[in-house]
Motif scaffolding. Sequence first.
Motif: not given
Length: 288
Positions: A161, A192, A200, A276
């Motif tokens: 991410n 993202t 996500w 994340n």
Amino acid sequence: MKKIKLLSLAVVLGLGSIFITSCGDTEDVAPKPVLEFIGGSGYVSDDITLAANTDFVVGINASHTEKMKSIKISVSYDGGAEVTPVGCSLCDSTLNDAELRVDFKGTTEPTAGTEVWNFTIADKDGNSTTKSITITNIGDGGATLIEYLLDNNQETFKVWNFAGAKEGAYQLGCCNLKSSDPNSDKDIQDSTAGSEIANWPARWTSRNGTQFKKATTYNWANVTNEAELEAAWNGSGTAETAVEVADGDVYIANIKNAGTYALIEITDVVETMSDNNDYVQFRYKLAP
């Protein structure tokens, strides 16, 4: 009187026609065997382009309301007569089952051409179903693709991410990249948006013009060399600059949109909560 007789005859003939038509519509039609090709990684299930001397597998699922009698597999080269592949014990076999699940393993010819492979299932009364796959044999496939490995010989890579602290981009043929690395090297980057932090999307894009096509007919197993990789790009869907990926997806990447390709298989998509550290895991291969 003559007019009345003629009218009566026309009515009788009309009724007879209705009766005959009705009888035809209610006539029983003998069921035929059901034959389907198995899709997915490792199988050829639709028309495809392959190089010469390439091994391929066609998975067969068949079923019937009664026991099936035979399976026949033949091939026609360049529009010629159908022949039974030499040394194929499965290609003219007797059956005695209402269900069948079997893999046929074949090899393309040593030279370029068109190969039409025919698969027929029949019952004892001669009711049969035939399905075909056309292989466009492109001859010499060029260089064999090389699967890239990590230093510890693991076969998978990760793109994290991009909103997190880990490396959210990758350069094919090289390594993971950080946000501070040049965008011109980022063939793959997690995409993202700020509004998506809580959900996500597992979406890839690139920062250098690389495009992606999701493969359908082609898969990790049946793309083995340079020519097949280019054929996979040409024979797949629409080129996209952003794709939402899922476990098991296979993509062809056109690196920097410059005609150099990579085959990528998504092996896992892992979403974590509140940190994340989400990531897409994948493996890939390129021409040397």
